[in-house]
Design an enzyme around this catalytic site. Structure first.
Site, PDB file in Angstrom:
ATOM      1  N   HIS A  87      -7.569  32.325  -6.785  1.00 56.95           N
ATOM      2  CA  HIS A  87      -7.976  33.044  -5.561  1.00 56.95           C
ATOM      3  C   HIS A  87      -6.950  32.849  -4.442  1.00 56.95           C
ATOM      4  CE1 HIS A  87     -12.215  34.010  -6.782  1.00 56.95           C
ATOM      5  NE2 HIS A  87     -12.034  32.976  -7.567  1.00 56.95           N
ATOM      6  N   ASN A 160     -18.547  35.873  -6.234  1.00 58.38           N
ATOM      7  CA  ASN A 160     -17.603  36.895  -6.691  1.00 58.38           C
ATOM      8  C   ASN A 160     -18.240  38.271  -6.543  1.00 58.38           C
ATOM      9  OD1 ASN A 160     -15.479  35.219  -7.434  1.00 58.38           O
ATOM     10  ND2 ASN A 160     -16.196  34.976  -9.536  1.00 58.38           N
ATOM     11  N   HIS A 351     -16.687  25.581  -0.630  1.00 63.22           N
ATOM     12  CA  HIS A 351     -17.121  24.644  -1.672  1.00 63.22           C
ATOM     13  C   HIS A 351     -18.589  24.917  -2.014  1.00 63.22           C
ATOM     14  CE1 HIS A 351     -17.827  21.278  -4.075  1.00 63.22           C
ATOM     15  NE2 HIS A 351     -17.739  20.292  -3.201  1.00 63.22           N
ATOM     16  N   TYR A 374     -13.817  21.758  -6.179  1.00 61.83           N
ATOM     17  CA  TYR A 374     -13.302  22.326  -4.923  1.00 61.83           C
ATOM     18  C   TYR A 374     -12.757  21.270  -3.959  1.00 61.83           C
ATOM     19  CZ  TYR A 374     -14.946  26.879  -6.443  1.00 61.83           C
ATOM     20  OH  TYR A 374     -15.118  28.043  -7.166  1.00 61.83           O
TER      21      TYR A 374
END
Ligand code: HEM
Length: 742
Positions: A87, A160, A351, A374
């Site tokens: 990403h 997403n 996160h 994360y």
């Protein structure tokens, strides 16, 4: 002598804002513009000469003493930080969230209680595979990450634009990403899954079949971040004040409707404007056209955990909306662009483990792995453990704890006692009871043996992939077939293509056959069984093979963009190219610009050169783009006004003919009035004066209200997909060649 101006109120590190819920005000503590200020070093010393280094004589060597030069260059040398491992390419925006009704029955999360409360948010949209500088238009999943700055701490919904994922267990994530990223020997291709290592991996991992269907669908090439859905993917938990929990899936529904591009168009935009999505978001917000989404939830009572033919903990499965409807519970509005890309969009750290009381995790093994990953990656990316102090990450709820020191610590903790329990600090900071919004983990009952296994239902890899395929319209199926043909067509090792076709055969034999046909493979390939090679060393391969749970899932319209009811939107914010040259018709032009502006669309004049064009009656009209700087792929629709001189010029220009033809090929609304009909004929759009379909609006008489309303109605439909069927030979069934007689 002029005295240096010293500001009375420093912009940086001003006290905590009085309105603690205003993130914008919070960010202003660290915002500076330099406007009207003296240039200084980082130590505040005013700089007198920013043009020359200090030298031993005008032609002499530079002197080490030059602290101004050294500081400037050193800072520059250290400007880059590692990009996100996935990403990396993204765009962000600020906004707010409001809940419609109190959600008290299901969750105690304070930001979901009061419809009058506005919770500040920061959203980052992204692609997954490409580097920071890659194109926005890759066929890829889009990240849709939302940071809610709630009064009980930060809640991140890191989702997403597709509701499922490639893998079921986080331990496979590095494998997946290594496979999709550019190949390690030559770092090719950038931001693309169409290469051998990706399909090698996928063809050996049948659990990815469902996600691959989404990736090959038009969802992977959205028209805009403003026009796509978002999903939390995993099943999370809501917990109410009585400690009662229910399962929840999060959705974002775009208020502008859901729209996608055509793959050929996406590839061309990658060349013409690789920042297309980023620019679209930025411009919309700058123009006051604030993107909006509704937050939806699918809630499942805890007692119903096992009623589904799939496991709620499996991130390769979704809950079809015809099984559990999505309730829309609030809205997200993005109303402010970041001031500084690096400080905000690049440094923001999302996160899935940032939760607030009332929201909790499930045991989804993908989610559980993410809970580790994360922070771990951000420690490296943002350089140490204090990245929560970076303004964009800073909670608006006060932070007090005994964590201390570390690189770049900003907070000056005054207490002598940095431990708990303590008496020297009066026992502070003290723990918060549940009634004071202290986070209490949901008391889930677990009795289990420690194993490296997955539950039985996880092995049904194809039912939902098939459900997805069967829920699509014919044209969407065509797009999926084309996408597979493209991606696998770029694969060089024939066995990988063949293995993929065997997987597709499990999804749907028609899909496999059509893909095989496009790849020039024999349909006998489809008779082979796919193998799951993701098997532990001592596991029996037979135990790990896909097995279907024979329960019919009814096709679900929400899975299709066209059927979802989200496809038809409005023309608001749509970009319409008005292709014209000197001598264009005044009446056409006036009516067109008036109508489009009134409908909230953006009319952009595209002409052979920049500057101003003169209409037939001698009026000057500002040109926004030349044929050299624009292309029809950057617009939603094209209108060519009449005017003999204008049309004659355009008809001569191959770029203008291509402009019109490409818009036609990409199934867009196109219109021509008066003599402009000739350009349409020259471009190959019209055969004589026959109009091929409703989205080709032509009138030899010149524009009228009626013509404009037909044009607007065609733009509202986004694309005329039926047109594609007539144009694409590759999508027609192959018929055996007729033998010529000797
Ligand atoms: C449902 C599956 C997943 C979703 C929806 C998802 C979503 C996202 C999103 C939206 C971002 C970008 C955040 C941003 O804009 O800054 C991101 C970044 C990232 N994801 Fe995931 N991801 C998933 C699975 C995983 C898994 C399984 C792992 C690892 C076990 C993982 C590791 C990462 C990492 C390391 C980053 C970079 C974070 C950063 O540097 O700030 N993701 N993910």
């Amino acid at each position: 002598m002029k005295k240096r101006i010293v500001k009375k109120v420093p912009e940086i590190n001003v006290p905590v804002p009085t309105n603690k819920e205003d993130k914008h005000e919070d960010l202003l503590r660290n915002t500076e513009s330099g406007l009207g200020e003296t240039l200084t070093t980082n130590q505040g010393t005013a700089i007198n000469d920013n043009q020359n280094t200090l030298k031993a004589g005008p032609r002499g060597p530079a002197l080490l003493e030059d602290f101004i030069f050294r500081e400037k260059i050193t800072h520059f040398d250290h400007e880059r930080i590692p990009e996100r491992v996935v990403h990396a390419r993204g765009a962000g925006a600020h906004g707010y969230f409001e809940v419609y009704e109190p959600m008290t029955e299901h969750t105690k999360a304070s930001f979901l209680q009061n419809p009058k409360k506005r919770t500040p948010v920061f959203v980052r949209f992204s692609t997954v595979a490409g580097s920071r500088g890659s194109t926005d238009l890759a066929r890829d999943v889009r990240g849709f990450a939302v940071k809610f700055y709630t009064d009980e701490g930060v809640f991140d919904l890191v989702g997403n634009n597709m509701p499922v994922f490639f893998i079921q267990d986080a331990v496979k994530f590095p494998d997946l990403i290594h496979a999709v990223k550019p190949e390690p020997h030559n770092e090719i291709p950038q931001a693309a899954s169409a290469h051998d290592t990706f399909w090698d991996f996928i063809s050996l991992m049948p659990e990815s079949a469902h996600m691959i269907m989404w990736l090959m669908s038009d969802r992977a090439i959205p028209r805009s971040f403003r026009m796509m859905e978002g999903f939390g993917v995993h099943t999370f938990r809501f917990v109410n004040a009585d400690g009662v929990s229910s399962f929840v899936k999060f959705h974002w529904k775009p208020m502008l409707g859901m729209h996608s591009l055509v793959w050929d168009e996406a590839q061309k935009i990658s060349g013409k404007d690789p920042d297309y999505h980023r620019r679209d978001l930025y411009e919309a917000i700058a123009n006051g056209e604030y993107p909006e989404y509704e937050l939806g939830v699918q809630i499942v009572a805890e007692k119903d955990e096992h009623v589904f033919p799939f496991d709620l903990l499996d991130a390769t499965k979704l809950i079809p909306e015809n099984m559990v409807p999505v309730q829309r519970i609030g809205r997200l509005v993005l109303d402010r662009n970041p001031d500084n890309f690096f400080a905000e969009t690049e440094q923001v750290a999302f996160h899935p483990g940032h939760v607030v009381p009332g929201i909790d995790f499930t045991n989804d093994p993908l989610l559980q792995g993410r809970l580790f990953s994360y922070t771990d990656t951000q420690l490296l990316r943002l350089g140490g453990p204090n990245f929560h102090e970076i303004p964009i990450n800073r909670s608006i709820a006060p932070v007090h704890n005994n964590q201390r020191d570390g690189h770049m610590r900003q907070t000056i903790n005054k207490s002598r006692a940095a431990y708990e329990p303590n008496s020297l600090g009066g026992g502070c900071p003290f723990q918060a009871g549940a009634d004071m919004a202290g986070f209490v983990s949901y008391m889930e009952k677990i009795s289990a043996t420690k194993v490296r296994e997955r539950s039985e239902k996880f092995f049904d890899h194809f039912s939902q992939a098939r459900l997805f395929y069967e829920s699509q319209t014919d044209i969407e199926k065509d797009h999926i077939v084309s996408a597979f043909r493209f991606e696998l067509g770029k694969v060089e090792v024939p066995e990988i293509r063949e293995r993929m076709v065997t997987i597709l055969n499990q999804v749907h034999p028609q899909l496999a056959e059509r893909v095989a046909e496009g790849l020039g493979l024999s349909s006998a390939i489809t008779l082979l069984k796919p193998l799951n090679r993701s098997v532990p060393a001592d596991g029996k391969p037979a135990d790990f093979q896909p097995r279907e749970i024979k329960k019919m899932l009814k096709p679900s319209p929400e899975l299709s963009i066209v059927r979802s009811g989200l496809e038809h939107g409005s023309v608001r914010t749509r970009k319409v190219a008005v292709l014209a040259a000197d001598g264009c018709d005044d009446t056409d032009m006036d009516l067109l610009l008036r109508t489009l502006t009134a409908a909230g669309a953006q009319a952009k004049i595209v002409a052979p050169r920049l500057g101003y064009l003169q209409t037939e009656e001698g009026k000057s009209v500002k040109i926004h783009f030349s044929l050299l700087t624009a292309s029809s792929v950057l617009f939603d629709a094209v209108y060519v006004p009449g005017g003999d001189q204008s049309v004659a010029l355009l008809t001569k220009d191959p770029c203008a003919r291509e402009f019109v033809f490409e818009a036609y090929k990409h199934a867009k609304a196109i219109a021509a009035s008066g003599s402009a009909v000739q350009l349409f004929q020259a471009a190959g759009v019209l055969n004589g004066s026959n109009t091929p379909d409703d989205a080709v609006v032509v009138t030899e008489k010149g524009s009228s209200e009626e013509v404009m309303s037909r044009f607007i109605a065609a733009i509202e439909k986004h694309r005329n997909w039926e047109r594609e069927k007539t144009l694409r030979v590759d999508l027609q069934p192959v018929s055996a060649p007729t033998r010529k007689s000797a």
